[in-house]
Design a protein around this motif. Structure first.
Motif, short mmCIF file in Angstrom:
data_model
loop_
_atom_site.label_atom_id
_atom_site.label_comp_id
_atom_site.label_asym_id
_atom_site.label_seq_id
_atom_site.Cartn_x
_atom_site.Cartn_y
_atom_site.Cartn_z
N PHE A 124 -0.29 6.43 -17.90
CA PHE A 124 0.82 6.02 -16.66
C PHE A 124 0.53 4.70 -16.17
CE2 PHE A 124 0.86 10.76 -16.61
CZ PHE A 124 2.19 11.04 -16.20
N ILE A 125 1.80 4.27 -15.69
CA ILE A 125 1.59 2.80 -15.28
C ILE A 125 1.90 2.95 -13.63
CG2 ILE A 125 2.50 0.33 -15.01
CD1 ILE A 125 1.02 1.20 -17.64
N ASP A 126 0.82 2.61 -12.78
CA ASP A 126 1.55 2.58 -11.46
C ASP A 126 2.26 1.60 -10.89
OD1 ASP A 126 -0.10 0.30 -10.76
OD2 ASP A 126 -1.61 1.61 -9.59
N MET A 182 5.66 12.92 -13.55
CA MET A 182 7.27 12.78 -14.17
C MET A 182 8.34 13.04 -13.41
SD MET A 182 6.20 13.37 -18.16
CE MET A 182 7.16 12.36 -18.91
N ALA A 183 8.23 14.21 -12.45
CA ALA A 183 9.16 14.73 -11.73
C ALA A 183 9.33 13.73 -10.40
CB ALA A 183 8.66 16.13 -11.10
N ALA A 184 8.36 12.90 -10.22
CA ALA A 184 8.20 11.68 -9.07
C ALA A 184 8.95 10.54 -9.64
CB ALA A 184 6.98 11.45 -8.27
N GLY A 185 9.31 10.70 -10.90
CA GLY A 185 9.83 9.34 -11.70
C GLY A 185 8.85 8.46 -12.32
N PHE A 186 7.70 8.72 -12.30
CA PHE A 186 6.70 7.80 -13.18
C PHE A 186 6.88 8.41 -14.84
CE2 PHE A 186 5.02 8.25 -8.87
CZ PHE A 186 4.74 6.53 -8.78
N VAL A 187 6.73 7.59 -15.52
CA VAL A 187 6.77 7.59 -16.99
C VAL A 187 5.42 7.82 -17.69
CG1 VAL A 187 7.55 6.76 -19.20
CG2 VAL A 187 8.89 6.37 -17.21
N GLY A 188 5.32 8.64 -18.32
CA GLY A 188 3.88 8.84 -19.11
C GLY A 188 4.06 8.81 -20.55
N VAL A 189 3.09 8.36 -21.24
CA VAL A 189 3.11 8.19 -22.63
C VAL A 189 1.98 8.95 -22.97
CG1 VAL A 189 2.61 6.61 -24.57
CG2 VAL A 189 4.16 5.96 -22.44
N GLN A 190 1.99 9.93 -23.86
CA GLN A 190 1.00 10.70 -24.41
C GLN A 190 0.15 9.97 -25.22
OE1 GLN A 190 2.44 14.33 -26.18
NE2 GLN A 190 0.37 14.96 -26.77
N GLY A 191 -1.11 10.00 -25.10
CA GLY A 191 -2.22 9.58 -25.99
C GLY A 191 -2.33 10.13 -27.22
N ASP A 192 -3.35 9.41 -28.14
CA ASP A 192 -3.58 10.02 -29.40
C ASP A 192 -4.38 11.29 -29.28
OD1 ASP A 192 -2.19 8.08 -30.60
OD2 ASP A 192 -3.95 6.66 -31.02
N ILE A 226 0.54 -1.29 0.03
CA ILE A 226 -0.01 -0.13 -0.03
C ILE A 226 0.77 1.20 -0.10
CG2 ILE A 226 -1.61 1.05 1.54
CD1 ILE A 226 -3.01 -1.12 1.92
N PRO A 227 1.88 1.43 0.80
CA PRO A 227 2.65 2.62 0.69
C PRO A 227 3.38 2.95 -0.56
CG PRO A 227 2.89 1.46 2.76
CD PRO A 227 2.26 0.56 2.32
N GLN A 228 3.75 1.86 -1.22
CA GLN A 228 4.30 1.79 -2.64
C GLN A 228 3.28 2.40 -3.58
OE1 GLN A 228 7.50 1.84 -3.09
NE2 GLN A 228 7.38 2.16 -5.57
N ALA A 229 1.99 1.73 -3.46
CA ALA A 229 0.92 2.16 -4.25
C ALA A 229 0.53 3.62 -4.21
CB ALA A 229 -0.11 1.11 -4.17
N LEU A 230 0.30 4.02 -3.10
CA LEU A 230 0.09 5.37 -2.62
C LEU A 230 0.91 6.33 -3.24
CD1 LEU A 230 -1.31 5.35 1.09
CD2 LEU A 230 -2.50 5.88 -0.90
N LYS A 231 2.11 6.03 -3.42
CA LYS A 231 3.23 6.89 -3.99
C LYS A 231 2.43 7.61 -5.19
CE LYS A 231 7.31 5.27 -1.95
NZ LYS A 231 8.70 4.88 -2.06
N PHE A 232 2.23 7.06 -6.17
CA PHE A 232 1.68 7.42 -7.59
C PHE A 232 0.24 8.17 -7.31
CE2 PHE A 232 -1.26 7.08 -10.82
CZ PHE A 232 -0.62 7.48 -11.95
N TYR A 233 -0.30 7.68 -6.31
CA TYR A 233 -1.77 8.20 -6.19
C TYR A 233 -1.82 9.63 -5.48
CZ TYR A 233 -3.39 4.04 -8.65
OH TYR A 233 -3.35 3.13 -9.27
N GLN A 234 -0.90 9.71 -4.46
CA GLN A 234 -0.68 10.86 -3.61
C GLN A 234 -0.18 11.88 -4.78
OE1 GLN A 234 1.35 9.37 -0.22
NE2 GLN A 234 -0.38 9.58 0.83
N VAL A 235 0.71 11.66 -5.45
CA VAL A 235 1.37 12.59 -6.41
C VAL A 235 0.08 13.12 -7.43
CG1 VAL A 235 3.03 13.26 -8.28
CG2 VAL A 235 3.83 12.09 -6.39
N ALA A 236 -0.73 12.34 -8.05
CA ALA A 236 -1.43 12.25 -8.89
C ALA A 236 -2.74 13.07 -8.31
CB ALA A 236 -2.10 11.15 -9.60
#
Length: 138
Positions: free
Chosen positions: A114-116, A93-103, A14-24
């Motif tokens: 993004f992938i969590d 992206m600043a938190a290290g998550f990679v985003g891929v722009q959609g169409d 859970i703490p690892q999962a929260l890293k993405f969602y707390q930034v988003a």
């Protein structure tokens, strides 16, 4: 009235999962948490969201989720609508998550995927029009 209240995601940590969602979603909070069992297996659970929508996270995950590049049945992705796509994308992206722009669709919508940490794909969509016909023109 009908709306989606929550998504229940089984995660490994859970703490690892929260890293993405707390930034988003920095305006969200932990609404509640506890421990229980699910079909005989102990688990910790946590609800993260606002007053209307939340993610229910449970830490009893044992395997990887389906590969989105393959063709197994299962969840492909889920999406959140925002009016600040650039800001959220920059924070993630600043938190290290990679985003891929959609169409997207020129003048109608922009989107980024993004992938969590557990492999769930989250789409962030920003609509540039309120016209339902345009929004739903694929």
């Amino acid at each position: 009235m009908l709306y989606l209240e929550h998504l229940n995601l089984v995660v490994k940590d859970i703490p690892q999962a929260l890293k993405f969602y707390q930034v988003a979603f920095p305006h969200w909070r932990i609404r509640g948490e506890g421990q229980s069992t699910w079909y005989g297996k102990p688990r910790r659970w946590l609800h993260f969201g606002d007053d209307d929508i939340y993610l229910a996270l449970s830490d009893h995950g044992e395997s990887d989720i389906r590969d989105n590049r393959a063709f197994q049945v299962g969840l492909s992705h889920f999406a959140f609508v925002t009016n600040e796509l650039t800001n959220i994308t920059q924070r993630l992206m600043a938190a290290g998550f990679v985003g891929v722009q959609g169409d997207g669709a020129a003048g109608v919508r922009n989107n980024t995927y993004f992938i969590d940490s557990d492999g769930y794909e989250i789409e962030l969509v920003e609509y540039l029009t309120a016209d339902i016909g345009q929004k739903n023109d694929y």
